[in-house]
Design a protein around this motif. Structure first.
Motif, PDB file in Angstrom:
ATOM      1  N   CYS A 439    -112.190 -28.169 -21.591  1.00 48.18           N
ATOM      2  CA  CYS A 439    -111.180 -27.801 -20.594  1.00 48.18           C
ATOM      3  C   CYS A 439    -111.614 -26.463 -20.008  1.00 48.18           C
ATOM      4  O   CYS A 439    -111.555 -25.433 -20.675  1.00 48.18           O
ATOM      5  CB  CYS A 439    -109.796 -27.697 -21.218  1.00 48.18           C
ATOM      6  N   SER A 440    -112.078 -26.489 -18.766  1.00 50.35           N
ATOM      7  CA  SER A 440    -112.687 -25.306 -18.162  1.00 50.35           C
ATOM      8  C   SER A 440    -111.979 -24.939 -16.869  1.00 50.35           C
ATOM      9  O   SER A 440    -111.797 -25.780 -15.983  1.00 50.35           O
ATOM     10  CB  SER A 440    -114.170 -25.576 -17.879  1.00 50.35           C
ATOM     11  N   VAL A 441    -111.564 -23.672 -16.774  1.00 53.44           N
ATOM     12  CA  VAL A 441    -110.996 -23.118 -15.544  1.00 53.44           C
ATOM     13  C   VAL A 441    -111.947 -22.028 -15.067  1.00 53.44           C
ATOM     14  O   VAL A 441    -112.089 -20.998 -15.727  1.00 53.44           O
ATOM     15  CB  VAL A 441    -109.586 -22.533 -15.769  1.00 53.44           C
ATOM     16  N   GLY A 442    -112.620 -22.254 -13.961  1.00 53.90           N
ATOM     17  CA  GLY A 442    -113.598 -21.297 -13.466  1.00 53.90           C
ATOM     18  C   GLY A 442    -112.987 -20.288 -12.518  1.00 53.90           C
ATOM     19  O   GLY A 442    -111.838 -20.394 -12.088  1.00 53.90           O
ATOM     20  N   CYS A 443    -113.764 -19.277 -12.178  1.00 54.98           N
ATOM     21  CA  CYS A 443    -113.370 -18.298 -11.158  1.00 54.98           C
ATOM     22  C   CYS A 443    -114.637 -17.622 -10.642  1.00 54.98           C
ATOM     23  O   CYS A 443    -115.751 -17.994 -11.007  1.00 54.98           O
ATOM     24  CB  CYS A 443    -112.388 -17.271 -11.721  1.00 54.98           C
ATOM     25  N   CYS A 444    -114.472 -16.623  -9.788  1.00 52.05           N
ATOM     26  CA  CYS A 444    -115.601 -15.822  -9.288  1.00 52.05           C
ATOM     27  C   CYS A 444    -116.697 -16.694  -8.681  1.00 52.05           C
ATOM     28  O   CYS A 444    -117.858 -16.618  -9.062  1.00 52.05           O
ATOM     29  CB  CYS A 444    -116.183 -14.948 -10.400  1.00 52.05           C
ATOM     30  N   TYR A 445    -116.313 -17.534  -7.735  1.00 53.49           N
ATOM     31  CA  TYR A 445    -117.281 -18.427  -7.118  1.00 53.49           C
ATOM     32  C   TYR A 445    -118.396 -17.667  -6.400  1.00 53.49           C
ATOM     33  O   TYR A 445    -119.501 -18.181  -6.242  1.00 53.49           O
ATOM     34  CB  TYR A 445    -116.579 -19.352  -6.119  1.00 53.49           C
ATOM     35  N   GLY A 473    -126.052 -22.837 -10.703  1.00 57.95           N
ATOM     36  CA  GLY A 473    -124.612 -23.004 -10.872  1.00 57.95           C
ATOM     37  C   GLY A 473    -124.006 -23.984  -9.888  1.00 57.95           C
ATOM     38  O   GLY A 473    -122.991 -24.620 -10.179  1.00 57.95           O
ATOM     39  N   PHE A 474    -124.612 -24.113  -8.693  1.00 61.76           N
ATOM     40  CA  PHE A 474    -124.113 -25.034  -7.675  1.00 61.76           C
ATOM     41  C   PHE A 474    -125.279 -25.488  -6.803  1.00 61.76           C
ATOM     42  O   PHE A 474    -126.120 -24.672  -6.441  1.00 61.76           O
ATOM     43  CB  PHE A 474    -123.050 -24.346  -6.805  1.00 61.76           C
ATOM     44  N   PRO A 475    -125.337 -26.786  -6.462  1.00 62.51           N
ATOM     45  CA  PRO A 475    -124.471 -27.856  -6.955  1.00 62.51           C
ATOM     46  C   PRO A 475    -124.910 -28.356  -8.325  1.00 62.51           C
ATOM     47  O   PRO A 475    -126.066 -28.209  -8.710  1.00 62.51           O
ATOM     48  CB  PRO A 475    -124.643 -28.949  -5.894  1.00 62.51           C
ATOM     49  N   MET A 476    -123.988 -28.989  -9.044  1.00 57.27           N
ATOM     50  CA  MET A 476    -124.285 -29.536 -10.366  1.00 57.27           C
ATOM     51  C   MET A 476    -124.566 -31.035 -10.318  1.00 57.27           C
ATOM     52  O   MET A 476    -125.450 -31.525 -10.998  1.00 57.27           O
ATOM     53  CB  MET A 476    -123.105 -29.285 -11.312  1.00 57.27           C
ATOM     54  N   GLY A 488    -123.149 -21.158   0.639  1.00 57.70           N
ATOM     55  CA  GLY A 488    -123.473 -19.821   1.130  1.00 57.70           C
ATOM     56  C   GLY A 488    -122.603 -18.795   0.442  1.00 57.70           C
ATOM     57  O   GLY A 488    -121.433 -19.056   0.114  1.00 57.70           O
ATOM     58  N   ARG A 489    -123.156 -17.608   0.221  1.00 59.38           N
ATOM     59  CA  ARG A 489    -122.455 -16.625  -0.596  1.00 59.38           C
ATOM     60  C   ARG A 489    -121.154 -16.146   0.039  1.00 59.38           C
ATOM     61  O   ARG A 489    -120.138 -15.988  -0.629  1.00 59.38           O
ATOM     62  CB  ARG A 489    -123.359 -15.428  -0.868  1.00 59.38           C
ATOM     63  N   ASN A 490    -121.156 -15.893   1.337  1.00 54.50           N
ATOM     64  CA  ASN A 490    -119.928 -15.428   1.978  1.00 54.50           C
ATOM     65  C   ASN A 490    -118.842 -16.493   1.927  1.00 54.50           C
ATOM     66  O   ASN A 490    -117.657 -16.182   1.796  1.00 54.50           O
ATOM     67  CB  ASN A 490    -120.211 -15.021   3.430  1.00 54.50           C
ATOM     68  N   ALA A 491    -119.246 -17.763   2.048  1.00 57.32           N
ATOM     69  CA  ALA A 491    -118.263 -18.844   1.948  1.00 57.32           C
ATOM     70  C   ALA A 491    -117.707 -18.925   0.534  1.00 57.32           C
ATOM     71  O   ALA A 491    -116.504 -19.145   0.333  1.00 57.32           O
ATOM     72  CB  ALA A 491    -118.898 -20.169   2.348  1.00 57.32           C
ATOM     73  N   ARG A 492    -118.557 -18.746  -0.473  1.00 59.00           N
ATOM     74  CA  ARG A 492    -118.069 -18.754  -1.859  1.00 59.00           C
ATOM     75  C   ARG A 492    -117.158 -17.558  -2.108  1.00 59.00           C
ATOM     76  O   ARG A 492    -116.213 -17.647  -2.892  1.00 59.00           O
ATOM     77  CB  ARG A 492    -119.253 -18.752  -2.827  1.00 59.00           C
ATOM     78  N   MET A 493    -117.459 -16.446  -1.438  1.00 56.95           N
ATOM     79  CA  MET A 493    -116.554 -15.300  -1.504  1.00 56.95           C
ATOM     80  C   MET A 493    -115.194 -15.664  -0.908  1.00 56.95           C
ATOM     81  O   MET A 493    -114.136 -15.356  -1.482  1.00 56.95           O
ATOM     82  CB  MET A 493    -117.163 -14.123  -0.739  1.00 56.95           C
ATOM     83  N   SER A 494    -115.219 -16.357   0.213  1.00 53.85           N
ATOM     84  CA  SER A 494    -113.964 -16.770   0.845  1.00 53.85           C
ATOM     85  C   SER A 494    -113.179 -17.724  -0.040  1.00 53.85           C
ATOM     86  O   SER A 494    -111.947 -17.741  -0.033  1.00 53.85           O
ATOM     87  CB  SER A 494    -114.247 -17.432   2.197  1.00 53.85           C
ATOM     88  N   ALA A 495    -113.898 -18.555  -0.806  1.00 59.02           N
ATOM     89  CA  ALA A 495    -113.230 -19.519  -1.680  1.00 59.02           C
ATOM     90  C   ALA A 495    -112.386 -18.839  -2.744  1.00 59.02           C
ATOM     91  O   ALA A 495    -111.499 -19.468  -3.333  1.00 59.02           O
ATOM     92  CB  ALA A 495    -114.268 -20.427  -2.342  1.00 59.02           C
ATOM     93  N   ILE A 597    -113.436 -25.044   0.403  1.00 58.03           N
ATOM     94  CA  ILE A 597    -114.677 -24.615  -0.239  1.00 58.03           C
ATOM     95  C   ILE A 597    -114.527 -24.692  -1.764  1.00 58.03           C
ATOM     96  O   ILE A 597    -115.423 -25.156  -2.472  1.00 58.03           O
ATOM     97  CB  ILE A 597    -115.038 -23.191   0.212  1.00 58.03           C
ATOM     98  N   GLU A 598    -113.382 -24.256  -2.250  1.00 59.75           N
ATOM     99  CA  GLU A 598    -113.112 -24.391  -3.687  1.00 59.75           C
ATOM    100  C   GLU A 598    -113.131 -25.855  -4.101  1.00 59.75           C
ATOM    101  O   GLU A 598    -113.656 -26.216  -5.162  1.00 59.75           O
ATOM    102  CB  GLU A 598    -111.762 -23.766  -4.044  1.00 59.75           C
TER     103      GLU A 598
END
Length: 640
Positions: A439-445, A473-476, A488-495, A597-598
């Motif tokens: 059971c995994s809840v991720g963050c800090c995309y 880490g992405f994609p898996m 893209g990093r800025n998009a992952r930041m936005s997520a 994005i998330e």
């Protein structure tokens, strides 16, 4: 030949279930082909709209971002978004054709973008499409209540709501309490279903989840965290909980004897109101532990770790440096992103660099095992322990038996595991047969490593990619890797942005973003583009005005302040102030795209698990209230 079994109408459904050999969990499982279709839909949508999410706020004025991507006035965007946010919060997210359509025909637009200019011309169409391509709109999540009911009914286990005894202000703050109570109840149900007693909490921090799982449900918990300070915080937490062990036992005996609640004694009074620096609040009385499983405290088990070579980045020395380290991951010299300060509160400190256990020599691994055995022998075993905090850096190649010498079949959990740790946790689960469920809840995309990201030429990221070891880490999923899935990093930041909180009135700090973007113009005009690549840190909170902000930034960058007069600095502010609304509107569009994005990242992880031959059930579940905990989705999987 035996007679064929016939089904009466009354038992038809049970006969079908028996004939197909479908378990209750399989009946609520979402098939892989559907997940793949949804992934393709999100990817198709983001292929058009991702340009907005990947635009850097720092470059907003230097690159004239608004005119490059948007063809409508900012006032129109804000007006439509204001009304849409209310609808977003009140909507039931049921799919409709308007949300999922990709074009409006004669206007030659796609999701509101003009096919020819690639600029946004229809804001309402974009927002409708964003709703339809968010996780809630895609209808790919299994409701938590349905998952719990299915698991508990199958195993004859009932964990009633009234079983939760902790008040939010007693062990932890209200946000953490909300998360821990829900996740621990699910973890207890999964452990019962899989018939395991061991739980491994990856990225355990100060042990909030570990403590509750152990005390409330009597599970043997190992908490693994790469931060020595977190492990020591967990040790201090154990020390303070030790004094309550008699209270646990007293209440347990009272219930067995039918004596009901036991009044507070001298021991409870003596600790009331005591400050706890590691939990944020004291353990105010023993009423918060009534009915919990008796436990005893054990010393912390700290696995020896070997530091990385000296050419690797050292851990940040202070809070400001640590905040900058968040945006330095994989990046080297990248302009400071002011969004760092407004991301969800799950953004925790970067793990200290460690050498993964898989890279240690056989002698070093054997030495660690022997040290753990010696510790356990010295304290007479670990039975009845509260939980065991362990210090180790975890990657996808980590061999858990090198860290946990008494490893048995276990459940692995992770509450807001940061960046690649979330994907590594899933890979460890798949590759280790002794791990029965996850059971995994991720963050800090934004800290995820991304295989198909295209770094700037000559940046530090190029060198990092060349020397990288281990999976990305992405994609898996193989499905998305075959399609070269990209964020893209800025998009992952936005997520990482919290749409529900913004929609509920917790707006973005537009002024600080505006200050940083105008500073970038000043640095470009008077100090050269190379100098603008340097970081200025979080100086907005200390500045009293834009002029003070610029002066502080120049000093931090070791630039000659004498080149700029006060009047010149003020002229820049006055010139761009009328365009501040453009930045506000643009950032609101970014927030609207965040759930999509998330969704791409989380569905990719779910698809990866469903692609594996040894998994029987995998699901995406909304665990938490997004207003309390924006990173609210959990990935659940059970082995065959």
């Amino acid at each position: 030949m035996p007679a064929r079994k016939t089904c009466t109408s009354d038992s038809f459904s049970s006969c079908v279930m028996s004939t197909l050999k479908m378990s209750p969990l399989e009946s609520i499982d979402i098939p892989l082909d559907l997940i793949m279709r949804k992934l393709s839909q999100i990817k198709d949508f983001l292929a058009i709209s991702l340009s907005i999410a990947n635009a850097h706020t720092v470059d907003f004025y230097t690159h004239n971002v608004w005119d490059e991507f948007i063809a409508v006035p900012p006032q129109s965007v804000l007006s439509i978004i204001d009304s849409s946010c209310v609808q977003w919060m009140a909507a039931d997210y049921k799919r409709n054709t308007s949300c999922m359509r990709s074009s409006v025909g004669r206007d030659k637009t796609r999701y509101g973008f003009c096919d020819e200019s690639k600029r946004l011309v229809d804001v309402a169409a974009l927002l409708d499409a964003a709703k339809g391509h968010a996780l809630a709109g895609l209808e790919v999540c299994v409701p938590l209540s349905q998952l719990l009911q299915t698991v508990q009914e199958q195993d004859g286990l009932i964990l009633a709501e009234e079983d939760v005894l902790l008040e939010p202000d007693e062990f932890m703050n209200s946000k953490k309490s909300h998360e821990v109570q829900i996740l621990s109840k699910l973890a207890a149900s999964l452990s019962k279903h899989c018939r395991v007693q061991q739980v491994i909490d990856v990225g355990s921090g100060k042990g909030y989840l570990c403590s509750f799982l152990s005390m409330r449900y009597g599970l043997k918990v190992y908490g693994i965290d790469s931060s020595c300070s977190n492990t020591h915080g967990a040790q201090e937490r154990n020390r303070k909980l030790k004094r309550f062990s008699k209270a646990y036992q007293r209440h347990g005996r009272a219930r067995l004897q039918g004596g009901g609640a036991v009044g507070k004694g001298k021991e409870g009074k003596g600790t009331q109101g005591e400050s706890d620096s590691t939990t944020g609040s004291g353990l105010q009385s023993d009423r918060n532990v009534e009915g919990l499983v008796p436990v005893q405290e054990v010393p912390v088990v700290e696995v020896p770790v070997v530091e990385v070579p000296t050419d690797s980045p050292a851990p940040p020395a202070d809070e400001e440096a640590r905040a900058s380290a968040w945006s330095m991951d994989l990046g080297g010299p990248d302009p400071e992103n002011p969004f760092i300060g407004i991301l969800s509160p799950e953004l925790s400190e970067q793990p200290c660099p460690r050498v993964p256990p898989s890279e240690l020599s056989a002698e070093e691994r054997e030495r660690r095992k022997q040290e753990n055995l010696d510790r356990k022998s010295a304290r007479g075993g670990s039975d009845g322990s509260l939980y065991s905090p362990l210090t180790s850096y975890v990657t996808a190649e980590t061999e858990l038996r090198d860290i946990i010498t008494e490893l048995e079949d276990a459940l692995v959990v992770g509450l807001h595991t940061c960046g690649d740790l979330a994907s590594s946790t899933l890979r460890i689960f798949v590759s280790r047969q002794e791990l029965r469920a996850v059971c995994s809840v991720g963050c800090c995309y934004h800290l995820l490593s991304e295989e198909f990201d295209q770094p700037r030429q000559g940046s530090h990221t190029d060198n990092h990619r060349e020397h990288r070891r281990g999976p990305w880490g992405f994609p898996m999923s193989q499905f998305l890797r075959d399609k070269a899935g990209f964020c893209g990093r800025n998009a992952r930041m936005s997520a990482c942005l919290a749409l529900e909180r913004v929609a509920a009135g917790q707006g973005l700090p537009t002024e600080s973003l505006f200050y940083r973007a105008v500073l970038h113009v000043i640095l470009r005009d008077h100090y050269g583009a190379v100098k603008s690549e340097k970081r200025v840190g979080n100086i907005y909170s200390k500045a009293t005005s834009f002029m003070d902000y610029v002066r502080r930034a120049l000093k931090k960058l070791d630039l000659d302040e004498a080149k700029l007069s006060d009047s010149l600095i003020q002229d820049y502010h006055d010139k761009y102030r009328p365009r501040m609304q453009e930045m506000e509107a643009f950032n609101m569009l970014k927030v609207s795209l965040a759930p999509c994005i998330e969704g791409l990242i989380l569905l990719d992880r779910l698809c990866y698990l469903k692609e594996q031959e040894n998994t029987a059930f995998s699901a995406l579940v909304q665990l938490f209230d997004p207003l309390k905990s924006p990173r609210c989705y959990g990935i659940i999987s059970i082995k065959k």
